[in-house]
Write a protein that holds these residues in place. Sequence first.
Motif, PDB file in Angstrom:
ATOM      1  N   CYS A 175       0.788  -1.191   0.031  1.00 44.77           N
ATOM      2  CA  CYS A 175      -0.013   0.054   0.001  1.00 44.77           C
ATOM      3  C   CYS A 175       0.776   1.307   0.100  1.00 44.77           C
ATOM      4  O   CYS A 175       0.557   2.137  -0.851  1.00 44.77           O
ATOM      5  CB  CYS A 175      -0.932   0.091   1.192  1.00 44.77           C
ATOM      6  SG  CYS A 175      -2.038  -1.180   1.221  1.00 44.77           S
ATOM      7  N   TYR A 176       1.915   1.251   1.054  1.00 43.01           N
ATOM      8  CA  TYR A 176       2.783   2.138   0.682  1.00 43.01           C
ATOM      9  C   TYR A 176       3.398   2.597  -0.539  1.00 43.01           C
ATOM     10  O   TYR A 176       3.726   3.743  -1.123  1.00 43.01           O
ATOM     11  CB  TYR A 176       3.904   1.996   2.005  1.00 43.01           C
ATOM     12  CG  TYR A 176       4.838   3.111   1.869  1.00 43.01           C
ATOM     13  CD1 TYR A 176       4.631   4.313   2.510  1.00 43.01           C
ATOM     14  CD2 TYR A 176       6.257   3.119   1.610  1.00 43.01           C
ATOM     15  CE1 TYR A 176       5.554   5.308   2.789  1.00 43.01           C
ATOM     16  CE2 TYR A 176       7.071   4.042   1.652  1.00 43.01           C
ATOM     17  CZ  TYR A 176       6.805   5.144   1.967  1.00 43.01           C
ATOM     18  OH  TYR A 176       7.989   6.281   2.350  1.00 43.01           O
ATOM     19  N   ARG A 232       0.947   4.161  -3.010  1.00 40.04           N
ATOM     20  CA  ARG A 232       0.861   5.504  -2.813  1.00 40.04           C
ATOM     21  C   ARG A 232       1.940   6.310  -3.395  1.00 40.04           C
ATOM     22  O   ARG A 232       1.791   7.335  -4.257  1.00 40.04           O
ATOM     23  CB  ARG A 232       0.617   5.710  -1.170  1.00 40.04           C
ATOM     24  CG  ARG A 232       0.644   7.234  -1.118  1.00 40.04           C
ATOM     25  CD  ARG A 232       0.032   7.569   0.435  1.00 40.04           C
ATOM     26  NE  ARG A 232       1.200   7.025   1.532  1.00 40.04           N
ATOM     27  CZ  ARG A 232       1.904   7.857   1.766  1.00 40.04           C
ATOM     28  NH1 ARG A 232       2.128   9.045   1.282  1.00 40.04           N
ATOM     29  NH2 ARG A 232       2.749   7.460   2.731  1.00 40.04           N
ATOM     30  N   ARG A 246       1.574   6.466  -7.128  1.00 35.78           N
ATOM     31  CA  ARG A 246       0.727   7.472  -7.588  1.00 35.78           C
ATOM     32  C   ARG A 246       1.140   8.817  -7.340  1.00 35.78           C
ATOM     33  O   ARG A 246       0.953   9.734  -8.419  1.00 35.78           O
ATOM     34  CB  ARG A 246      -0.578   7.395  -6.845  1.00 35.78           C
ATOM     35  CG  ARG A 246      -1.589   5.956  -7.148  1.00 35.78           C
ATOM     36  CD  ARG A 246      -2.683   5.973  -6.581  1.00 35.78           C
ATOM     37  NE  ARG A 246      -2.818   6.370  -5.173  1.00 35.78           N
ATOM     38  CZ  ARG A 246      -2.897   5.345  -4.364  1.00 35.78           C
ATOM     39  NH1 ARG A 246      -2.999   4.178  -4.522  1.00 35.78           N
ATOM     40  NH2 ARG A 246      -2.751   5.945  -2.901  1.00 35.78           N
ATOM     41  N   GLU A 247       2.001   9.188  -6.377  1.00 33.34           N
ATOM     42  CA  GLU A 247       2.395  10.515  -6.101  1.00 33.34           C
ATOM     43  C   GLU A 247       3.674  10.947  -6.969  1.00 33.34           C
ATOM     44  O   GLU A 247       4.033  12.336  -6.829  1.00 33.34           O
ATOM     45  CB  GLU A 247       2.767  10.744  -4.628  1.00 33.34           C
ATOM     46  CG  GLU A 247       1.369  10.641  -3.805  1.00 33.34           C
ATOM     47  CD  GLU A 247       1.594  10.938  -2.516  1.00 33.34           C
ATOM     48  OE1 GLU A 247       2.988  10.765  -1.988  1.00 33.34           O
ATOM     49  OE2 GLU A 247       0.519  10.753  -1.451  1.00 33.34           O
TER      50      GLU A 247
END
Length: 290
Positions: free
Chosen positions: A126-127, A130, A133-134
């Motif tokens: 999950c990290y 993220r 995506r950023e």
Amino acid sequence: MEDNNDESSLIVIILDSNPSQRIIRRNPQHLTQCLDSMCVFANAHLMQRAQNSIAAVACHHHAIEFLYPSPNSQTKDIRQIDGQYEKFTQVEKTIKLNLARLVNSAPQIGQQAESMLAGSIAMALCYIARLQREKPQGSKLNARILMLTGSLECASQYMTYMNVFFTAQKQNVVLDVCALDESMTLLQQGCDITGGQYLKLPQTEGLLQYLLWVFLPDPNTRNKFTTPPATKVDYRAACFCHRELIDIGYVCSVCLSIFCKFSPICTTCHTVFKTPAPITSKAKKKKTKA
């Protein structure tokens, strides 16, 4: 070779800090040794390239928490050690402070408890998702996960393991595992599925040397080095009834649950099956005399 400044490498290190591990029960100093070796490994990865980054996750029997980057604002006032690069000091002291806080706040257990290994891999994925995506458009993030554990096989987490393994494969995230004590069949499967390296550590005294030799190079560079030979992967599945690895079993045709013995009702999706009829041998035809 041209240096691509738009490409970065991220390693998420998962440290199994569960005191129920046999290697820690025999000698609690092994956890300190693993922690020191992990910090040196993390700083070595950061030293390779300015764009590189690391994250550290602690896996306990009751919780999973990030050690670095720290969600706790109390570690922002860490003072730099004279003669040491500021980033290295920040990484090392933040990891150690957060791990000490987690271990001291852990509830006491009277019996052996499983480490939340599969959940820690899910949190790491999950990290990574993220950050991907950023990231700025046009930049590339090469992410991988390194797990340090001495726990026993946790067949009760079989479904979670399979979910995170194939999720990592879909996200192109490589899973590396350094088994400190016991061989772990399910994690060995995850390394094979994601194209990572699985290593059963011969001796804990050489942990740092093995980390720098086997796991510091990225997967594309490892082919140019002489690494430990790959062991045969045991792809046995764990049954859903007893959570044990089996060679032959029954599979539900609806939800694909696995059982070591036949059951007329699937305990997962509650589908009712017909009881198989016993196999009868056909009567042999009598030969007629001519």
